[in-house]
Scaffold this active site. Structure first.
Site, PDB file in Angstrom:
ATOM      1  N   SER A   1       0.950  -1.150  -0.050  1.00 46.91           N
ATOM      2  CA  SER A   1       0.008   0.071   0.132  1.00 46.91           C
ATOM      3  C   SER A   1       1.023   1.407  -0.153  1.00 46.91           C
ATOM      4  CB  SER A   1      -0.935   0.107   1.296  1.00 46.91           C
ATOM      5  OG  SER A   1      -0.149  -0.124   2.409  1.00 46.91           O
TER       6      SER A   1
ATOM      7  N   HIS B   1      -3.125  -6.169   2.609  1.00 49.47           N
ATOM      8  CA  HIS B   1      -2.244  -7.077   3.311  1.00 49.47           C
ATOM      9  C   HIS B   1      -2.772  -8.528   3.409  1.00 49.47           C
ATOM     10  CE1 HIS B   1       0.541  -3.765   4.766  1.00 49.47           C
ATOM     11  NE2 HIS B   1       0.390  -3.975   3.488  1.00 49.47           N
TER      12      HIS B   1
ATOM     13  N   GLU C   1      -4.347  -2.673   9.252  1.00 47.46           N
ATOM     14  CA  GLU C   1      -3.700  -3.294  10.439  1.00 47.46           C
ATOM     15  C   GLU C   1      -4.541  -2.828  11.916  1.00 47.46           C
ATOM     16  OE1 GLU C   1       0.382  -1.560  10.257  1.00 47.46           O
ATOM     17  OE2 GLU C   1       0.110  -1.689   7.803  1.00 47.46           O
TER      18      GLU C   1
ATOM     19  N   GLU D   1       1.816  -9.479   7.079  1.00 50.69           N
ATOM     20  CA  GLU D   1       2.548  -9.055   8.145  1.00 50.69           C
ATOM     21  C   GLU D   1       2.449  -9.937   9.119  1.00 50.69           C
ATOM     22  OE1 GLU D   1       2.023  -4.875   8.866  1.00 50.69           O
ATOM     23  OE2 GLU D   1       2.812  -4.302   6.901  1.00 50.69           O
TER      24      GLU D   1
ATOM     25  N   ASP E   1      -4.129   1.085  11.690  1.00 46.29           N
ATOM     26  CA  ASP E   1      -3.545   1.830  10.541  1.00 46.29           C
ATOM     27  C   ASP E   1      -4.776   1.281   9.270  1.00 46.29           C
ATOM     28  OD1 ASP E   1      -2.616   2.827   8.105  1.00 46.29           O
ATOM     29  OD2 ASP E   1      -0.680   1.418   8.182  1.00 46.29           O
TER      30      ASP E   1
ATOM     31  N   GLU F   1      -3.104   5.479  12.367  1.00 45.98           N
ATOM     32  CA  GLU F   1      -2.108   6.002  11.043  1.00 45.98           C
ATOM     33  C   GLU F   1      -3.044   5.852   9.923  1.00 45.98           C
ATOM     34  OE1 GLU F   1       1.052   3.151  10.850  1.00 45.98           O
ATOM     35  OE2 GLU F   1       1.172   3.414   8.457  1.00 45.98           O
TER      36      GLU F   1
ATOM     37  N   ASP G   1       1.422   8.377   7.140  1.00 43.16           N
ATOM     38  CA  ASP G   1       2.398   7.391   6.383  1.00 43.16           C
ATOM     39  C   ASP G   1       2.535   7.951   4.705  1.00 43.16           C
ATOM     40  OD1 ASP G   1       3.510   5.342   5.033  1.00 43.16           O
ATOM     41  OD2 ASP G   1       2.139   3.917   5.757  1.00 43.16           O
TER      42      ASP G   1
ATOM     43  N   LYS H   1       9.672   5.286   7.057  1.00 45.27           N
ATOM     44  CA  LYS H   1      10.100   3.988   6.409  1.00 45.27           C
ATOM     45  C   LYS H   1      11.266   4.454   5.638  1.00 45.27           C
ATOM     46  CE  LYS H   1       5.388   2.057   5.763  1.00 45.27           C
ATOM     47  NZ  LYS H   1       4.178   2.425   4.919  1.00 45.27           N
TER      48      LYS H   1
ATOM     49  N   HIS I   1       8.570  -1.002   9.307  1.00 45.80           N
ATOM     50  CA  HIS I   1       9.005  -2.033   8.463  1.00 45.80           C
ATOM     51  C   HIS I   1       8.031  -1.797   7.019  1.00 45.80           C
ATOM     52  CE1 HIS I   1       5.363  -4.832   9.349  1.00 45.80           C
ATOM     53  NE2 HIS I   1       5.039  -3.640   9.631  1.00 45.80           N
TER      54      HIS I   1
ATOM     55  N   LYS J   1       6.817  -0.019  14.620  1.00 42.32           N
ATOM     56  CA  LYS J   1       5.856  -1.024  14.173  1.00 42.32           C
ATOM     57  C   LYS J   1       6.661  -2.222  13.082  1.00 42.32           C
ATOM     58  CE  LYS J   1       3.180   0.298  10.132  1.00 42.32           C
ATOM     59  NZ  LYS J   1       1.866   0.310   9.592  1.00 42.32           N
TER      60      LYS J   1
END
Ligand SMILES: C=C(OP(=O)(O)O)C(=O)O
Ligand SMILES: [Mg+2]
Length: 429
Positions: free
Chosen positions: A42, A155, A164, A205, A242, A285, A312, A337, A365, A388
């Site tokens: 994403s 994900h 998330e 993840e 998230d 997030e 993000d 990131k 990550h 995270k």
């Protein structure tokens, strides 16, 4: 002073089974630094551009091979002979050599592999662990982990719109305790999902990816799992989200597939505020999309003094985007990131700029990871206080938690655990 004598890029596999870049840097004293480059699913539209391939299975490695060709060709020629301890000079050389604003010519994955491998080689040469080499003697703060225990969005293959659902052991005494508490809840949750006839397969993840349609259903399971493990939600273990809202924002509105309904920006922000009222959520997030500036203003106005609002996709670890956001008064935190920007020096500048503005920093990550644990050291080196890096299963994720456990042990009595101290906004009780 230790000069770079050899740079070698190779193709390896990431956690999704896709090819990625790994770089070895060797110095004249024999020190070796090795770094592998992760990849997102994403991704923000303004991220530095990795040279990669669109369609796994059909191409296998073409774009990545071009990035590796750049590492072994142009980049090696420009950087060989430089002092590895001069990170800024190395990174400036990488940026100038690429010559584009978004590193698309040589590839952000080529630049990052070299940038991180140089730092790691310099740390070996100095006889220091990476976190101390970069952060100095003050690098003693172990971050609050945000464990991603339920996966959705891009994900996972379930109907969940939010990407998330994370738990944060704010009440732990040490990082090692936080990891233990997280894994206890993870296992309780597995049992509860099984008992309710949900599948316990995991997403990219390592979090569970049950076939649930709404965030409320997940949050109820997560809160119950915290309680059933013997912890107090909010006090011992809080919740972070998230939604990765850029992924379901189209035509000025938020499209919830799971519920088969569309929410306006106002309705979407009101919905998130309702979740904050109902659950012990301390951090959200990308609650709104990268292109939804009005939504960012609204959510910051509505929730910014109650919860951490992490940017993000909207900031992409880019100091210019962050500075614009600070001026516009949006968010109160940034996700960092390294591969979104492509060099270590630029990431450090972004993190410093955020801290100076009173924004918190969360090291992160990517959904496509490797066994490389550099970000664990970077979290301690920057003293950012939060990280995270996925769930409590899959070695691509646990490798980072395990590295933090080692760092905490190595620091001994100097180690401090961040707990809730670095969260922006008012933490819930
Ligand atoms: C880690 C994330 O996912 P990805 O790496 O797919 O961007 C994220 O969105 O925060
Ligand atoms: Mg995100």
């Amino acid at each position: 002073m230790s000069n770079i004598v050899k740079i070698h890029g190779r193709e390896i596999l990431d956690s999704r089974g896709n090819p990625t870049v790994e770089v070895d840097v060797v110095l004249d004293d024999g020190s070796l630094g090795r770094a592998a480059v992760p990849s997102g699913a994403s991704t923000g539209t303004r991220e530095a551009v990795e040279r990669r391939d669109g369609d796994p299975g059909r191409y296998h490695g073409k774009g990545v091979r071009a990035a590796i060709g750049a590492v072994n060709g142009e980049i090696a020629a420009a950087v060989t002979g430089m002092d590895a301890a001069e990170q800024s000079a190395v990174d400036e050389t990488l940026i100038a050599l690429d010559g584009t604003a978004n590193k698309s010519r040589l590839g952000a994955n080529a630049a990052l592999g070299v940038s991180l491998a140089v730092a790691k080689a310099a740390a070996v040469s100095a006889g220091q662990p990476l976190y101390r080499f970069l952060g100095g003697a003050d690098a003693t703060l172990l971050p609050l982990p945000l464990f991603n225990i339920v996966n959705g969005g891009a994900h996972a293959d379930n109907p969940l719109d939010f990407q998330e659902f994370m738990i944060a052991p704010v009440g732990a005494d040490t990082l090692a305790d936080a990891v233990r508490m997280g894994s206890e809840v993870f296992h309780t949750l597995r049992g509860a999902l099984r008992a309710a006839s949900h599948n316990t397969n995991v997403g990219d993840e390592g979090g569970f990816a049950p076939t649930m349609a709404t965030a409320e259903e997940v949050l109820a399971f997560v809160r119950q799992a915290i309680t059933d493990t013997g912890y107090t939600p909010g006090t011992d273990i809080a919740i972070a989200l998230d939604p990765a809202a850029s992924e379901f924002y189209h035509g000025g509105a938020y499209h919830y597939r799971g519920e088969d309904r569309v929410r306006t920006v106002e309705e979407h922000v009101a919905y998130l505020a309702g979740l904050v009222d109902a659950y012990p959520i301390v951090s959200i997030e990308d609650g709104v999309a990268q292109d939804d500036l009005d939504g960012w203003k609204l959510i910051t106005e509505r929730l910014g003094d109650r919860v951490q609002l992490v940017g993000d996709d909207v900031f992409c670890t880019n100091v210019t985007l962050l500075t614009d956001g600070i001026k516009a008064g949006i968010a109160n935190s940034i996700l960092v990131k390294v591969n979104q920007i492509g060099t270590l020096s630029e990431m450090l500048t972004t993190a410093r700029t955020a801290h100076e503005a009173g924004y918190s920093v969360v090291m992160s990550h990517r959904s496509g990871e490797t066994e490389d644990t550099t970000i664990a050291d970077l979290a301690v080196a920057t003293g950012c206080g939060q990280i995270k890096t996925g769930s409590l299963s899959r070695s691509d994720r646990t490798s980072k938690w395990n590295q933090l456990i080692r760092i905490e042990e190595e620091l001994g009595s100097a180690a401090r655990y961040a707990g809730r101290t670095t969260l922006t906004g008012q933490a819930v009780s």
